[in-house]
Design a protein around this motif. Structure first.
Motif, PDB file in Angstrom:
ATOM      1  N   VAL A  98       0.839  -1.198   0.000  1.00 18.34           N
ATOM      2  CA  VAL A  98       0.000   0.000   0.000  1.00 18.34           C
ATOM      3  C   VAL A  98       0.876   1.251   0.000  1.00 18.34           C
ATOM      4  CG1 VAL A  98      -1.609   1.358   1.384  1.00 18.34           C
ATOM      5  CG2 VAL A  98      -1.999  -1.084   1.058  1.00 18.34           C
ATOM      6  N   VAL A  99       1.876   1.276   0.851  1.00 16.13           N
ATOM      7  CA  VAL A  99       2.735   2.462   0.926  1.00 16.13           C
ATOM      8  C   VAL A  99       3.431   2.691  -0.412  1.00 16.13           C
ATOM      9  CG1 VAL A  99       4.814   3.403   1.988  1.00 16.13           C
ATOM     10  CG2 VAL A  99       3.084   2.298   3.403  1.00 16.13           C
ATOM     11  N   LEU A 100       4.031   1.623  -0.948  1.00 16.51           N
ATOM     12  CA  LEU A 100       4.759   1.780  -2.214  1.00 16.51           C
ATOM     13  C   LEU A 100       3.799   2.125  -3.346  1.00 16.51           C
ATOM     14  CD1 LEU A 100       7.373  -1.102  -1.928  1.00 16.51           C
ATOM     15  CD2 LEU A 100       7.675   1.327  -1.478  1.00 16.51           C
ATOM     16  N   GLY A 101       2.609   1.535  -3.332  1.00 18.93           N
ATOM     17  CA  GLY A 101       1.621   1.815  -4.367  1.00 18.93           C
ATOM     18  C   GLY A 101       1.156   3.262  -4.292  1.00 18.93           C
ATOM     19  N   MET A 188      -3.255  11.543   0.817  1.00 22.47           N
ATOM     20  CA  MET A 188      -3.204  10.092   0.631  1.00 22.47           C
ATOM     21  C   MET A 188      -4.005   9.389   1.716  1.00 22.47           C
ATOM     22  SD  MET A 188       0.508   8.963  -0.687  1.00 22.47           S
ATOM     23  CE  MET A 188       1.745  10.206  -0.790  1.00 22.47           C
ATOM     24  N   LEU A 189      -3.793   9.826   2.942  1.00 16.79           N
ATOM     25  CA  LEU A 189      -4.435   9.142   4.058  1.00 16.79           C
ATOM     26  C   LEU A 189      -5.930   9.409   4.090  1.00 16.79           C
ATOM     27  CD1 LEU A 189      -1.971   9.494   7.048  1.00 16.79           C
ATOM     28  CD2 LEU A 189      -2.575   7.467   5.738  1.00 16.79           C
ATOM     29  N   PRO A 194      -8.908   5.477   1.936  1.00 19.40           N
ATOM     30  CA  PRO A 194     -10.214   4.856   2.178  1.00 19.40           C
ATOM     31  C   PRO A 194     -10.798   4.225   0.917  1.00 19.40           C
ATOM     32  CG  PRO A 194     -10.138   7.032   3.164  1.00 19.40           C
ATOM     33  CD  PRO A 194      -8.903   6.888   2.347  1.00 19.40           C
ATOM     34  N   ASN A 195     -10.509   4.817  -0.221  1.00 15.32           N
ATOM     35  CA  ASN A 195     -11.062   4.287  -1.464  1.00 15.32           C
ATOM     36  C   ASN A 195     -10.413   2.976  -1.914  1.00 15.32           C
ATOM     37  OD1 ASN A 195     -13.176   6.055  -2.676  1.00 15.32           O
ATOM     38  ND2 ASN A 195     -11.622   7.563  -2.096  1.00 15.32           N
TER      39      ASN A 195
END
Lengths: 283, 547, 307
Positions: A98-101, A188-189, A194-195
């Motif tokens: 998730v972070v890298l994406g 981002m957060l 959330p999406n």
């Protein structure tokens, strides 16, 4: 869709959920439930059949293994290993992915290129060969098995997240927030994460199932959780040479894996239908 | 009976065999009154394929099975593991410093090349890495470096076309063994095609010639019709690789293979009860041990610490802590044997030793005597430092019973208050740790050792030079005894020295001896007269297939 | 089209380069094979000599540059254990054994998925749907070595040798390993076909087709399946890596002389040339098949045009 059919769908998912909850309870309550020490050997009791079979006794309801250890107790404690490996590896893969994406999708440019190419390389590398080589460098331990299985799984998540970010980035609500001076991290957060949670959750569910199987495969190659710790994968592997001479050795861990993985998959199926029926397309 | 009259006797029997190969003649259609099929094929399922056919590269337990069908040595073995004439009819010492081999006549390699003294000289050159340039062949990184292990072998010469003499710089009692058991390759063929070709298309003098090799799948052989002894009683043989024991047994039950090796101990009893299956066993020259780091600090890469197990009392304590009888009876279902001698029970010169008793209390007392102290929680300290044994073992390398056994041993050691951490590693990792000497001071490992030699010497050599399995070097008096046994040419005196050494090694306990393996084979009823031998390989001479 | 292919090719080259680079350094982290080349009595000096003969004592970057130089020539050196050219060994095991197995299970897992998925979708939430989904999930929920052993026991022993327990060579040998390998991707494909169909069946053009009076079967097979095929193709392309490396375990269980077993056995033996050649071939196939998948999109879905 008739309400009856709907109930049927839910029933399957519910059954899956029950299996998962039961396994978690087994793992948590193992010390209270287990009839004996899962590690201590009693060679004298080696290969006692389950209680209901000829020669069995209720001291060892599911029989004993090759070293005289109680199969039920090992199964209960083994639930801990299987669950921890499954969920921890997926957590590592998920967070990393998730972070890298997010980074790749949000910033684009060279970080995006670099990360996606890295992902391509990772996918082009036969996963088991990678695991074997890495575990030959590191010691085989619970932690390292989790790390290897976790780190090698990030690409799927990164790709999904990146795809979602790309499609969301220029949507009005994100642009509006940015115009108002929102920081990247906040954007981002608050708006993007959330999406992407729905598809991520679904993929993660299926991954837990896959990782539990992968742990068994590592045991088959001699690279699983080191003995004497009980893990379902290692138990199943130990039992495979005793299919005809001690069927209970492989049957019970096999059933346990089958039920848990099936349960997780059923819940995953239901989650996907409930959250986003289209999601497996863009992976 | 002295040693060389024994070999002369062998020579005589060898001669009768050569003269009268008609115990069962080649045209035989019946054996023991049962009709046999001379054109049949036997499929044998093995757990692994060999990766090499050149005997110089190594003769491990997997390779031997393949290599010894095709290649032969000067000294052959019978079903009891006793030396009998092979490519040599007789061998005897000439004075104190030479051995003479009389070669068999009329032997040809599978391509027609005759076997003679020149061939033996060529093989000796190759074994000791001499004159390789003259022969125009490449050196191979070999499993056994003869020039290092047997530096006292000085030169070799041809006496006549069928006699070879090997000279030594000191008396050597076992030269006939370490040279005689090495498989021999053709000279003309090897110099023409190069040593790589030995690997691809091996040409030997053995009863079977290789016709097809599909790696990791199967190797097919055909009867060598011009074999010097009795040619095989069936025409074709196929070694099929089936790694999974359950699949091997399934294939046997379904009649898809005729013979399987490495049957798991529990299955052996089940198969025994089946009318269509015959089970046979043989003790192996495979001894499995728990090795403990007893090297002094300057002999390995330790960061300046002596091994935790330099004190023989500690190693003895571990021997007393492990219930070997229970392991053999329970884990191996009786298909293994306890052996307190460092020498395999089927080796020449083996002297049975008093078993180590299973006595945890005495074990603990010995540890106390050696200065280890009981600390809180029932665990043991040494010099105020907590003791923790770090045990490496090569998972999935020696088979499942071995892995189970290792776990059981660990729990038994914990019982006397010594904590153990188990580290399963792949075989390559273990090999590197041992070879580089990076085992931890508190390190230990389980491993098995095989031998191609027939004499006890090969086992007793383990604690001389610092090799990867020497983690407790001989003290000077044992080393002296070993050297004396090596040089003693008088067989009776030598046997005595060997027995004495074995007794002393038992008491000095360099390792925790665990068990000696028994290999289990199963065959269909169609297979006649299969007899397992106590060597690493199977021997199919004399085996027949029912029509 | 040409530009697309060129870009795709460059991309593919990059991935292959990345994979061989990773494997080159990774295997060197696991130590070196010199321990396998000397006997038990070797001294440190002799081990060092063996390492020197292999060229493993040179600086890492020198070895790496030389390695990169020989890769385009297909020269991966000589196997340390088998002393034969590594690439030749890899190709021998790849063709036909691995190729056969991968292809057969690929076909099984996609071809079987279509009818199962269609039944699932058209009987949504009724017995056939549950049956097909549960059945395929069931297969997916077993470790492959376990499923394989069960199949051997069933077909080779209890059904009296209906199918052989080991080896390669004929279609009868292929059945059990291919089914075992196909089990997991099959379940996934059934799900994909099902959800793809469910989605399409609601859409306008399908409704139109139905309204035109086309039979339900024709509607599904001509119109709807095309749409459902895309995710199947995508996921299959990605899971080919799994097909190739998941085969490792199945090859052991079924004594299948494939590439996976060769590479897996080469790791403990530190047979660098074989590992490198094997992983290289894996990577090339993976990349090539994914290019093929991209091209397939244009065939299946006319809306996708290559830029």
């Amino acid at each position: 869709m008739s309400s009856l059919a709907r109930a049927g769908r839910h029933r399957l998912a519910l059954a899956g959920l029950v299996v998962i909850v039961a396994t978690v309870l087994m793992a948590l309550l193992a010390p209270a439930l287990a009839p004996s020490d899962p590690i201590k050997n009693r060679l004298i009791d080696r290969l006692t059949p389950p209680a209901w079979a000829a020669g069995g006794s209720w001291t060892h309801p599911l029989g004993t293994d090759t070293l005289g250890r109680d199969v039920l107790s090992r199964l209960l404690y083994g639930a801990r290993v299987s669950l921890v490996v499954g969920f921890a590896s997926v957590a590592i893969a998920g967070v990393l992915g998730v972070v890298l994406g997010l980074v790749a999708g949000f910033y684009g440019g060279w970080p995006d290129d670099a990360l996606m190419r890295l992902g391509d390389i990772q996918l082009g590398f036969p996963a088991l060969v990678l695991a074997i080589a890495v575990l030959a460098v590191l010691d085989a331990s619970l932690l390292n098995v989790i790390l290897v299985l976790g780190v090698s799984g990030w690409v799927t998540y990164a790709r999904i997240v990146r795809g979602e970010v790309l499609s969301l980035k220029h949507r009005d609500f994100v642009e509006a927030a940015r115009a108002l001076g929102a920081a990247d991290g906040y954007l981002m957060l608050r708006h993007i994460l959330p999406n992407v949670l729905a598809p991520i959750t679904v993929v993660a569910t299926f991954s837990v199932a896959r990782i539990i199987i992968a742990e068994a495969s590592l045991s088959f190659l001699g690279l699983g959780i080191p003995p004497p710790a009980p893990s379902w994968g290692a138990m199943l592997d130990e039992g495979r040479n005793y299919i005809t001479t001690g069927w209970w050795l492989a049957l019970f861990p096999g059933l346990a894996i089958l039920l848990l993985v099936l349960g997780i998959n059923l819940v995953g199926d239901w989650l996907r239908d409930a959250l986003d029926p289209r999601m497996e397309r863009g992976i | 009976m002295t040693h060389w009259t024994a070999s002369m006797l062998c020579a005589l029997t060898g001669l009768t065999l050569a003269l009268a190969p008609a115990a069962v003649d080649a045209q035989a259609r019946a054996l023991d009154g049962v009709a046999i099929d001379p054109d049949a094929e036997l499929v044998v399922a093995l757990a692994d394929d060999t990766n090499n056919m050149d005997p110089r590269i190594g003769m491990g337990s997997i390779r031997s099975n393949y290599i010894r069908q095709v290649f032969e040595s000067l000294v052959d073995v019978d079903s009891q593991g006793k030396p009998v004439p092979g490519l040599a009819l007789a061998w005897k010492p000439v004075g104190d410093l030479a051995w003479e081999f009389s070669l068999r006549r009329g032997v040809t390699f599978h391509d027609g090349e005759p076997f003679n003294a020149e061939v033996v000289l060529f093989n000796l050159d190759r074994m000791f890495r001499r004159n390789l340039d003259r022969w125009g062949i490449k050196d191979v990184a070999a499993g056994t470096s003869f020039e290092k292990v047997f530096p006292f072998v000085s030169r070799w010469e041809k006496v006549d076309d069928y006699t070879v003499r090997v000279h030594t710089s000191e008396p050597s009692a076992t030269l006939w063994d370490f040279i005689g058991r090495e498989p021999l390759v053709p000279r003309a063929w090897t110099t023409k095609h190069g040593v790589e070709a030995l690997n691809e298309r091996p040409i030997g003098t053995g009863p079977w010639k290789l016709v097809e090799w599909k790696r990791k799948d199967h190797m097919s052989f055909e009867r060598w019709e011009r074999y010097w002894g009795n040619p095989p009683l069936y025409k074709r043989m196929r070694f099929q690789t089936i790694p999974e024991a359950a699949a091997r047994i399934a294939a046997l039950r379904a009649g898809q293979v005729g013979l399987i090796e490495a049957v798991p101990p529990l299955d052996a009893d089940v198969l025994k009860a089946e009318p269509k299956v015959q089970v046979s066993t043989a003790v192996q020259k495979l001894v499995c041990r728990l090795y403990l780091n007893g090297r002094p600090r300057d002999k390995y890469d330790s960061g300046g610490k002596d091994g935790l197990f330099t004190d023989a009392r500690v190693r003895m304590a571990f021997n007393l802590a492990v219930n070997k009888e229970a392991i053999v009876r329970k884990i191996f279902n009786g298909y293994a044997r306890v052996n307190a001698s460092p020498v395999a029970s089927v080796s020449f010169g083996y002297a049975p030793q008093e078993p180590y008793a299973y006595d945890p209390r005495k074990a603990k007392a010995l540890l106390m005597e050696a200065g280890w102290k009981e600390s809180g929680g029932g665990w043991i300290d040494r010099n105020g430092e907590p003791v923790n044994v770090s045990l490496l073992f090569p998972a999935k390398h020696y088979g499942q019973a071995f892995d189970e056994m290792t776990t059981a041993v660990v729990e038994m050691i914990k019982e006397i208050g010594v904590p153990v951490t188990v580290k399963p590693v792949d075989f390559g990792t273990q090999l590197q740790v041992l070879q580089k000497g990076t085992l931890a001071p508190n390190g230990a490992f389980t491993a098995c050792r095989t031998s191609n030699a027939l004499d006890a010497d090969d086992f007793l050599r383990d604690w001389t030079a610092f090799t990867l399995i020497n983690w407790a070097p001989y003290p000077p008096e044992l080393l002296a005894l070993f050297t004396a046994s090596r040089r003693e040419l008088d067989p009776a005196k030598r046997l005595k020295l060997l027995a004495d050494l074995q007794r002393q090694v038992r008491d000095w306990a360099p390792v925790v001896s665990l068990y000696q393996e028994v290999k289990i084979y199963a065959a269909t009823a169609r297979v006649l007269r299969f007899t397992p031998i106590p060597e690493l390989n199977m021997d199919f001479r004399g085996v027949a297939l029912r029509k | 089209m040409r530009r697309f292919l060129l870009r795709r090719l460059l991309h593919a080259l990059f991935v292959v380069w990345g994979v061989v680079t990773v494997v080159f350094f990774l295997v060197r982290l696991t130590g070196d094979p010199s321990a396998f080349l000397v006997d038990q009595t070797a001294t440190q000096a002799e081990i060092a000599h063996a390492r020197h003969l292999l060229g493993l004592d040179r600086p890492m970057w020198v070895q790496y540059v030389e390695f990169l130089g020989s890769v385009p020539r297909g020269d991966f050196g000589t196997s340390i254990r088998d002393r034969r050219p590594a690439m030749r060994m890899v190709l021998e095991h790849f063709w036909p054994a691995t190729a056969e197995l991968a292809l057969a299970s690929l076909v099984l897992s996609t071809v079987l998925a279509v009818p199962l998925g269609v039944v699932s979708a058209t009987h949504r939430d009724r017995a056939p749907d549950h049956l097909s989904r549960l059945g395929s999930l069931f297969l997916q929920s077993m470790p492959s070595f376990w499923l394989g052993l069960m199949l051997i026991l069933l077909f080779a022993v209890h059904l009296g040798g209906l199918l052989p327990a080991y080896g390669a060579g004929s279609w009868r040998h292929l059945v059990l390993p291919a089914v075992t390998l196909a089990a997991a991707p099959l379940a996934q494909n059934v799900r994909l076909v099902r959800s793809g169909l469910l989605e399409v069946l609601q859409q306008d053009y399908v409704r139109t087709a139905r309204a035109k009076g086309l039979g339900e079967g024709l509607v599904i097979y001509r119109h709807a399946l095309r749409n459902a095929a895309i995710p199947v193709i995508t996921v299959t392309g990605l899971s080919l890596g799994f097909m190739l490396s998941g085969a490792i375990i199945i090859e052991t269980v079924f004594s299948w002389p494939g590439l996976g077993r060769l590479v897996v056995q080469a790791v403990p033996a530190r047979d660098f040339p074989v590992i490198q050649a094997g992983v290289f071939v894996f990577a090339v196939i993976f990349v090539a098949l994914n290019v093929l998948v991209d091209l397939l999109y244009t065939v299946v879905d006319p809306r996708v045009r290559l830029p």
